[in-house]
Design a protein around this motif. Structure first.
Motif, PDB file in Angstrom:
ATOM      1  N   GLY A  55       3.447  -0.195  14.920  1.00 25.32           N
ATOM      2  CA  GLY A  55       3.775  -1.489  14.336  1.00 25.32           C
ATOM      3  C   GLY A  55       5.029  -2.084  14.940  1.00 25.32           C
ATOM      4  N   SER A  56       5.224  -3.381  14.718  1.00 29.55           N
ATOM      5  CA  SER A  56       6.430  -4.045  15.200  1.00 29.55           C
ATOM      6  C   SER A  56       7.671  -3.521  14.504  1.00 29.55           C
ATOM      7  CB  SER A  56       6.313  -5.558  14.987  1.00 29.55           C
ATOM      8  OG  SER A  56       5.325  -6.106  15.829  1.00 29.55           O
ATOM      9  N   THR A 156      -3.083   0.464   4.490  1.00 26.12           N
ATOM     10  CA  THR A 156      -3.532   0.119   5.838  1.00 26.12           C
ATOM     11  C   THR A 156      -3.142  -1.317   6.163  1.00 26.12           C
ATOM     12  OG1 THR A 156      -5.443   1.593   5.645  1.00 26.12           O
ATOM     13  CG2 THR A 156      -5.544  -0.098   7.355  1.00 26.12           C
ATOM     14  N   PRO A 157      -2.545  -1.573   7.337  1.00 24.37           N
ATOM     15  CA  PRO A 157      -2.259  -2.958   7.726  1.00 24.37           C
ATOM     16  C   PRO A 157      -3.552  -3.758   7.815  1.00 24.37           C
ATOM     17  CG  PRO A 157      -1.104  -1.402   9.152  1.00 24.37           C
ATOM     18  CD  PRO A 157      -2.077  -0.602   8.343  1.00 24.37           C
ATOM     19  N   PRO A 171      -5.735   0.938  -1.001  1.00 19.14           N
ATOM     20  CA  PRO A 171      -4.606   1.834  -1.271  1.00 19.14           C
ATOM     21  C   PRO A 171      -5.042   3.104  -1.992  1.00 19.14           C
ATOM     22  CG  PRO A 171      -4.043  -0.430  -1.817  1.00 19.14           C
ATOM     23  CD  PRO A 171      -5.503  -0.420  -1.506  1.00 19.14           C
ATOM     24  N   SER A 172      -4.377   4.191  -1.660  1.00 15.63           N
ATOM     25  CA  SER A 172      -4.600   5.469  -2.335  1.00 15.63           C
ATOM     26  C   SER A 172      -3.243   6.122  -2.574  1.00 15.63           C
ATOM     27  CB  SER A 172      -5.501   6.383  -1.499  1.00 15.63           C
ATOM     28  OG  SER A 172      -4.893   6.681  -0.250  1.00 15.63           O
ATOM     29  N   GLY A 173      -3.213   7.137  -3.414  1.00 18.86           N
ATOM     30  CA  GLY A 173      -1.945   7.803  -3.717  1.00 18.86           C
ATOM     31  C   GLY A 173      -1.350   7.336  -5.023  1.00 18.86           C
ATOM     32  N   ASP A 174      -0.073   7.670  -5.230  1.00 20.88           N
ATOM     33  CA  ASP A 174       0.564   7.503  -6.535  1.00 20.88           C
ATOM     34  C   ASP A 174       0.571   6.064  -7.051  1.00 20.88           C
ATOM     35  OD1 ASP A 174       1.068  10.200  -6.749  1.00 20.88           O
ATOM     36  OD2 ASP A 174       3.044  10.065  -5.830  1.00 20.88           O
ATOM     37  N   TRP A 213       0.831  -3.499   1.660  1.00 19.92           N
ATOM     38  CA  TRP A 213       0.831  -2.411   2.643  1.00 19.92           C
ATOM     39  C   TRP A 213       2.258  -2.102   3.096  1.00 19.92           C
ATOM     40  CZ3 TRP A 213       1.948  -3.578   8.013  1.00 19.92           C
ATOM     41  CH2 TRP A 213       2.053  -4.949   8.297  1.00 19.92           C
ATOM     42  N   SER A 214       2.426  -0.919   3.682  1.00 17.36           N
ATOM     43  CA  SER A 214       3.687  -0.451   4.272  1.00 17.36           C
ATOM     44  C   SER A 214       4.867  -0.548   3.306  1.00 17.36           C
ATOM     45  CB  SER A 214       4.003  -1.216   5.563  1.00 17.36           C
ATOM     46  OG  SER A 214       4.991  -0.529   6.326  1.00 17.36           O
ATOM     47  N   GLY A 215       4.747   0.128   2.173  1.00 14.93           N
ATOM     48  CA  GLY A 215       5.832   0.147   1.196  1.00 14.93           C
ATOM     49  C   GLY A 215       6.908   1.165   1.540  1.00 14.93           C
ATOM     50  N   GLY A 216       8.098   0.935   1.011  1.00 12.32           N
ATOM     51  CA  GLY A 216       9.181   1.885   1.231  1.00 12.32           C
ATOM     52  C   GLY A 216      10.419   1.511   0.444  1.00 12.32           C
TER      53      GLY A 216
END
Length: 384
Positions: A55-56, A156-157, A171-174, A213-216
């Motif tokens: 990714g950029s 996923t982007p 999305p999957s996970g918590d 997408w792309s959380g943090g």
């Protein structure tokens, strides 16, 4: 000595049959980039470490000298920094695209490049239905979602799955339950929204829902001046780059007419870059247009974007006592319409000369810099 990096996002590509086996860089008329390569030195740069998505976010962090293995937490928090959103304890920021999904297929990752005003109107009404999840309008389709008490999710982007069924990429996970609920609510609110009714009447693509997408969490970057002993600034119409700049303590240089799309004002960016070098030591001039053309799968628009960027580079080359580097951040090949992790070509004017005769993927392989790791580039550029 002053320093400038001119970055054409996604410029690198693969040989294309419709261009006679040449890449867009090889096909385009780019006398200024070719001059940098011909009178300077070339090499190849690995901008995406093993194990990271190309990714950029990762690539530009790397080029600016920040190793993603220690500094990267996700794209969302970088864009949050640009928007002045200070993430609290337990909060995660997700990039939140406005997209068009029809029949379960990702038709358009940017909802027909919906306008910022239209996006803000859609998100305002969505926000009222989300409780303590917050959404923030950004530029065009690029928006932000902040989730409290977050633990993360696998996402996923959307630009990676254009034309594909989205079911396996949800999305999957918590945090998946929260994100999926937001997506479902957006579908209901957007379905007959006045913004989308107008867009349909005008023959434009409606935004059918949000795609997070792309959380943090909020990252920590060593200040640029502390890292290099130089004052730096960034020119970009993309929140991601401006977020990196803010977190690194670099100046965010705003340019009227910069859009983050094909219609951006290339020459205005170059003029502002040259002017900024009167007060700064280093400017990072980012242009998104070639990447957008790559995602569109348009050879013509990619070549045109590269050529327009080259014209603007002529303004920069007129400035004396300036070391100039030109490069993309990653390839965005027309074939796949998304990013790849392949090394990219770069050229530097002001660090000696080698045998490269033009700026391209194949010529750069012959360059005397060889294959370098991106976090080492600025140390090379700033060396005496």
């Amino acid at each position: 000595m002053k320093y400038i990096i001119i970055l054409g996002d996604g410029m690198a590509d693969e040989p294309l049959a419709e261009l006679g086996g040449r890449t867009p860089l090889e096909y385009a008329e780019i006398p200024n980039m070719d001059r940098i390569a011909r009178e300077g030195r070339c090499g190849m740069l690995r901008t995406v470490p093993d194990g990271f998505e190309p990714g950029s976010d990762v690539a530009n962090l790397s080029i600016l000298g920040y190793d993603p293995r220690t500094s990267y937490t996700g794209r969302g928090p970088l864009e949050a920094a640009s928007m002045g959103i200070d993430l609290g304890d337990g909060e995660m920021a997700y990039r939140c695209n406005l997209v068009a999904i029809r029949g379960g297929v990702m038709e358009d990752f940017n909802a027909g490049h919906i306008s910022s005003a239209e996006g803000a109107e859609l998100l305002r009404d969505l926000s009222a239905a989300l409780g303590d999840v917050r959404v923030y309008p950004g530029i065009s389709y690029r928006n932000l979602m902040v989730v409290p008490r977050a633990r993360g999710a696998v996402t996923t982007p959307p630009h990676d799955i254009v034309g594909r069924t989205v079911g396996e990429f949800l999305p999957s996970g918590d945090d998946a339950g929260i994100l999926l609920d937001c997506m479902e609510r957006s579908r209901k609110i957007f379905a007959d929204h006045p913004v989308n009714r107008r867009r349909r009447e005008e023959g434009k693509t409606p935004a059918t829902e949000v795609w997070p997408w792309s959380g943090g969490r909020k990252p920590s970057l060593t200040p640029f001046r502390e890292k290099y002993g130089l004052a730096g600034g960034v020119i970009s119409a993309v929140d991601l780059l401006n977020g990196i700049a803010r977190l690194a303590g670099m100046e965010v240089i705003r340019v009227p007419g910069a859009t983050g799309f094909l219609d951006t004002d290339y020459e205005a960016k170059a003029r502002h870059a040259v002017d900024a070098l009167d007060r700064l030591d280093f400017v990072y001039m980012h242009v998104e247009a070639p990447d957008e053309a790559g995602h569109m799968g348009s050879v013509e628009e990619k070549v045109r974007a590269i050529e327009r960027l080259d014209e603007a580079i002529g303004i920069v080359l007129d400035r004396p006592e300036t070391t100039v580097a030109v490069l993309p951040d990653h390839p965005t090949p027309i074939r796949c319409k998304t990013h790849t992790a392949d090394p990219i070509p770069f050229a530097v004017l002001g660090k000696g000369r080698d045998d490269a005769s033009a700026f391209s993927e194949r010529e750069a392989v012959r360059g005397s810099f060889g294959l370098m790791q991106a976090p080492d580039l600025l140390s090379l550029l700033f060396s005496r």
